[in-house]
Write a protein that holds these residues in place. Structure first.
Motif, mmCIF file in Angstrom:
data_model
loop_
_atom_site.group_PDB
_atom_site.id
_atom_site.type_symbol
_atom_site.label_atom_id
_atom_site.label_comp_id
_atom_site.label_asym_id
_atom_site.label_seq_id
_atom_site.Cartn_x
_atom_site.Cartn_y
_atom_site.Cartn_z
ATOM 1 N N LEU A 131 0.846 -1.192 0.000
ATOM 2 C CA LEU A 131 0.000 0.000 0.000
ATOM 3 C C LEU A 131 0.882 1.242 0.000
ATOM 4 C CD1 LEU A 131 -2.639 -1.141 2.651
ATOM 5 C CD2 LEU A 131 -2.837 -1.244 0.163
ATOM 6 N N LEU A 132 0.630 2.142 -0.924
ATOM 7 C CA LEU A 132 1.439 3.346 -1.078
ATOM 8 C C LEU A 132 0.549 4.578 -1.028
ATOM 9 C CD1 LEU A 132 3.616 2.156 -4.111
ATOM 10 C CD2 LEU A 132 4.232 2.034 -1.707
ATOM 11 N N GLY A 133 1.138 5.683 -0.609
ATOM 12 C CA GLY A 133 0.405 6.942 -0.592
ATOM 13 C C GLY A 133 -0.766 6.897 0.355
ATOM 14 N N SER A 134 -1.935 7.296 -0.117
ATOM 15 C CA SER A 134 -3.121 7.367 0.737
ATOM 16 C C SER A 134 -3.949 6.092 0.714
ATOM 17 C CB SER A 134 -3.998 8.551 0.295
ATOM 18 O OG SER A 134 -4.439 8.374 -1.036
ATOM 19 N N PHE A 138 6.980 0.955 -6.063
ATOM 20 C CA PHE A 138 7.165 2.002 -5.058
ATOM 21 C C PHE A 138 6.856 3.416 -5.563
ATOM 22 C CE2 PHE A 138 11.236 0.273 -6.570
ATOM 23 C CZ PHE A 138 11.660 1.302 -7.389
ATOM 24 N N THR A 139 6.569 3.594 -6.848
ATOM 25 C CA THR A 139 6.234 4.923 -7.357
ATOM 26 C C THR A 139 4.751 5.210 -7.133
ATOM 27 O OG1 THR A 139 7.954 4.822 -9.051
ATOM 28 C CG2 THR A 139 6.179 6.381 -9.418
ATOM 29 N N GLY A 184 7.936 10.796 -8.359
ATOM 30 C CA GLY A 184 6.751 10.451 -7.585
ATOM 31 C C GLY A 184 7.025 10.565 -6.096
ATOM 32 N N VAL A 185 6.408 9.700 -5.302
ATOM 33 C CA VAL A 185 6.484 9.786 -3.846
ATOM 34 C C VAL A 185 7.038 8.474 -3.292
ATOM 35 C CG1 VAL A 185 5.214 10.188 -1.713
ATOM 36 C CG2 VAL A 185 4.499 11.336 -3.818
ATOM 37 N N LEU A 186 8.166 8.551 -2.587
ATOM 38 C CA LEU A 186 8.721 7.376 -1.926
ATOM 39 C C LEU A 186 7.933 7.078 -0.658
ATOM 40 C CD1 LEU A 186 12.627 7.665 -2.063
ATOM 41 C CD2 LEU A 186 11.175 5.983 -3.159
ATOM 42 N N PRO A 187 7.516 5.836 -0.438
ATOM 43 C CA PRO A 187 6.817 5.505 0.808
ATOM 44 C C PRO A 187 7.773 5.552 1.997
ATOM 45 C CG PRO A 187 7.233 3.526 -0.458
ATOM 46 C CD PRO A 187 7.645 4.661 -1.331
ATOM 47 N N TRP A 188 7.205 5.615 3.200
ATOM 48 C CA TRP A 188 8.023 5.750 4.395
ATOM 49 C C TRP A 188 8.941 4.555 4.600
ATOM 50 C CZ3 TRP A 188 10.609 8.378 7.553
ATOM 51 C CH2 TRP A 188 11.034 7.849 8.778
ATOM 52 N N ASP A 200 6.819 14.524 5.341
ATOM 53 C CA ASP A 200 6.271 14.721 3.999
ATOM 54 C C ASP A 200 4.825 14.221 3.936
ATOM 55 O OD1 ASP A 200 5.810 15.029 1.330
ATOM 56 O OD2 ASP A 200 7.577 13.927 0.646
ATOM 57 N N ARG A 201 3.894 15.122 3.726
ATOM 58 C CA ARG A 201 2.472 14.768 3.701
ATOM 59 C C ARG A 201 2.102 13.950 2.468
ATOM 60 N NH1 ARG A 201 -1.337 19.779 4.628
ATOM 61 N NH2 ARG A 201 -2.810 18.028 4.607
ATOM 62 N N ARG A 202 2.951 13.988 1.436
ATOM 63 C CA ARG A 202 2.643 13.231 0.221
ATOM 64 C C ARG A 202 2.648 11.730 0.470
ATOM 65 N NH1 ARG A 202 7.008 14.869 -3.907
ATOM 66 N NH2 ARG A 202 8.273 14.522 -2.034
ATOM 67 N N MET A 203 3.279 11.286 1.557
ATOM 68 C CA MET A 203 3.306 9.857 1.862
ATOM 69 C C MET A 203 1.964 9.355 2.374
ATOM 70 S SD MET A 203 7.092 9.211 3.504
ATOM 71 C CE MET A 203 6.993 10.486 4.758
ATOM 72 N N GLY A 204 1.050 10.247 2.688
ATOM 73 C CA GLY A 204 -0.274 9.833 3.123
ATOM 74 C C GLY A 204 -0.284 9.252 4.525
#
Length: 661
Positions: free
Chosen positions: A59-62, A137-138, A471-475, A585-589
């Motif tokens: 699960l990535l992002g939000s 991961f993107t 894009g956004v790297l997950p935590w 970073d809020r982009r990680m959701g």
């Protein structure tokens, strides 16, 4: 005849026999064609299957699992302008590089679009896509991009997506706010279908089921859509021939992406999912040296018949070879003595040109001619980057290995010859060490006033591209990067060495997403004590590591825009207000572990303390990150003198800390 000529003739006859044998057995050595089938099934995403699902779904992002609905939900909460992905964790073979044929696959899944209770149906919007992507991961952009892609990778990012979109975006060619689109390597749909013509409303709150079927041989794509708990509808919403092969790698990742827009939100839920793929491949028959003698031939008559059928063609080939051998014999007879002398001289010369072989993993000296050949004469097309002191090239050695070649400017060493001698000594010292999180130095070239360092090539690029461009790297990935870099620096410092260039562009990502620290700063100063210099440089490494941690957690660069606080200033200000969590970073959701992120951020701030006011060494940092030691409390306010080294020492001027540069 001379012994050497006889040997030459024997080699020709042996080679010819081998060629004939391989040619006659070519068909039998090619393995049978088989089908590789992959099947996965998720009846739901309930808590009882949570352990299994967490191992198989990334699960990535939000994106998150809703325990209330037993579904994957994007976004997790009522978030505006957010994006998320749910990806099957293992890659799937979807393309055969030998036949250039895409795999056949079919998938069915149930999904639901729901509007938040505080919005009306007309103001709600969003979309969901079934995606085939090259990595797990993107996360793509939110809004009309539906989390499929982002603008940084649009030209090179292979993606196949079937979108179910409930918002009309005219700039992307959408026909209406209730359509299914087929996207091939672009956010603009190749084909769009108005599903209102089939009596379907995507965001009516009901559970729908989609069937996507693709025949790789005939290139036929079919999409069906209907209510859940029904059989396959009689009519497809789309049926047509589409070649997916240009948009596929051999192995791809499958899953879903979704997003919401500005001032608009919507919950997208995936409640069940089945997927089956079939790809073609050829088995490799074992070689005769390994186990051919153990293989039982069931039909000897057919085997003998095949041999006899090949006899005539083999006979003619043998006659041709016999004529060739006679020609060579005549030539050897008239030129034997001169040939023997020439061959004897060649045997004497070749060994002198060969270098003594060394250990395969140890750095070695390269000749300037070899470096020039690897970089195509230091051609401009091979340049990866440059700065005031060097130019970096991508090269390919004679053995096919890709390398990175850093060529330092001659003018950089013109002030002091001792600088170059000290650097050469340190390059050789670092070239002797090996660690999983350090980019190996493959060799060097100190020739004709050239100073060149050769590194192994890391294909996935540097961390700054992943943090600020892809894009956004997950935590989970970011936390792994921090720990990997800490391990690398701790090992380097244990060898009385220092890196002196710790920053995101010096951290590289390999194919398994392991962080590898490279692009060393090296010693470029005529210091009297190398040991003292290394000791001081190690403290600067710790400081720079702290800044790197802040960049990884916040997703921001260390340099600020006009009128904004620098990243370090901002981090300390957040700490003083006890609002460090706002720096994440809020982009990680919602998939971030907030307590873990804040603890790592505190470790980063601790690394920026004065050396005599609590700055740890890298061994202690590793223990903090691995929970082997309790993280000390930070001072309640920012220290008065944050930077322990003045610019006159050449070690630290501001917190950019570029030692020995």
């Amino acid at each position: 005849m001379h012994l050497q000529n006889l040997l030459f003739l024997f080699i020709i006859l042996t080679t010819t026999h081998t060629t004939l044998t391989e040619s006659s057995n070519k068909k039998t050595n090619s393995g049978p064609e088989i089908n590789i089938t992959k099947h996965l099934s998720f009846l739901d995403f309930s808590p009882k299957n949570r352990i299994t699902n967490e191992d198989m779904i990334t699960l990535l992002g939000s994106a998150a699992v809703s325990t209330e609905k037993n579904c994957i939900q994007i976004p997790e909460n009522n978030l505006q302008y957010s994006a998320g992905r749910a990806i099957y964790s293992s890659p799937t073979r979807l393309f055969d590089p030998n036949t250039r044929l895409p795999a056949s696959f079919n998938t069915t899944f149930s999904f639901q679009f729901q509007n938040p209770s505080d919005t009306s149906n007309s103001s709600s919007s969003g979309g969901l896509s079934f995606i085939i992507v090259p990595d797990e991961f993107t996360v793509g952009r939110p809004g009309p991009w539906l989390g499929m892609m982002n603008d940084a990778c649009e030209d090179e990012y292979k993606v196949v997506a079937i979108e179910f979109d409930s918002r009309m975006n005219p700039e992307f060619g959408d026909p209406n706010d209730n359509h299914v689109g087929i996207n091939l390597g672009s956010i603009v749909s190749e084909t769009s279908v108005n599903v209102s013509d089939f009596g379907i409303r995507l965001n009516d709150g009901s559970v729908h089921r989609a069937w996507i079927m693709y025949d790789g041989h005939s290139k036929l794509l079919e999409i069906y859509l209907g209510p859940d708990e029904t059989v396959l509808p009689s009519k497809a919403v789309y049926s047509g021939n589409i070649d997916l092969s240009p948009y596929l790698n051999e192995y791809m990742f499958i899953g879903f992406s979704g997003s919401t827009g500005n001032n608009h939100t919507q919950f997208h839920s995936i409640c069940s999912w089945n997927f089956t793929s079939v790809s073609r491949a050829f088995l490799r028959v074992p070689s005769t040296e390994s186990c051919e003698s153990k293989i039982t031939v069931e039909n000897n008559e057919d085997h003998d018949q095949n041999i006899h059928s090949k006899t005539p063609s083999s006979f003619y080939v043998f006659l041709a070879v016999l004529v060739l051998v006679l020609t060579i014999l005549i030539n050897l007879y008239f030129n034997g003595k001169r040939k023997a002398k020439s061959d004897s001289d060649e045997v004497m010369v070749v060994p002198k040109e060969k270098q003594r072989p060394g250990p395969p993993n140890r750095a070695r000296k390269f000749g300037l001619a070899e470096i020039s050949s690897a970089t195509r004469g230091f051609g401009e097309l091979q340049i990866l980057g440059s700065d005031s002191r060097s130019v970096t090239y991508k090269g390919s050695l004679l053995n096919g290995c890709n390398v990175v070649i850093k060529r330092f400017s001659r003018q950089f060493f013109s002030s002091s010859a001792s600088d170059r001698r000290i650097m050469c000594k340190e390059v050789k010292a670092i070239g002797k060490i090996r660690h999983p999180n350090l980019v190996p130095i493959r060799g060097w070239c100190f020739d004709r006033e050239e100073t060149i360092v050769v590194y192994d090539f890391v294909p996935n690029g540097s961390l700054d591209k992943w943090l600020f461009g892809f894009g956004v790297l997950p935590w989970s990935r970011r936390f792994k990067v921090v720990k990997d870099v800490a391990e690398a620096l701790s090992y380097l410092h244990s060898k009385d060495l220092a890196h002196k260039n710790v920053k995101p562009s010096s951290v590289f990502i390999d194919i398994s997403f392991r962080a590898i620290l490279g692009d060393f700063g090296f010693v470029l100063s005529s210091s009297e004590s190398t040991r003292f210099e290394s000791l001081v440089s190690q403290k600067v490494d710790v400081f720079e590591f702290g800044i790197l941690v802040l960049e990884v957690i916040s997703g921001r660069g260390r340099k600020s825009k006009p009128g904004e606080l620098d990243l370090l200033d901002l981090a300390w200000a957040m700490h003083e207000r006890d609002e460090k969590a706002k720096l994440v970073d809020r982009r990680m959701g919602q998939v971030v572990n907030p307590d873990q992120a804040v603890r790592v951020l505190e470790v980063g701030l601790m690394c920026t303390l004065n050396d005599n006011k609590g700055r740890p060494n890298m061994e202690e940092v590793v223990e903090y990150l691995n929970l082997e030691r309790r993280v000390p409390e930070l001072p309640s306010s920012r220290p008065v003198s944050l930077f322990p080294y003045s610019s006159t020492t050449g070690l630290c001027s501001g917190y950019s800390c570029a030692p020995f540069k």
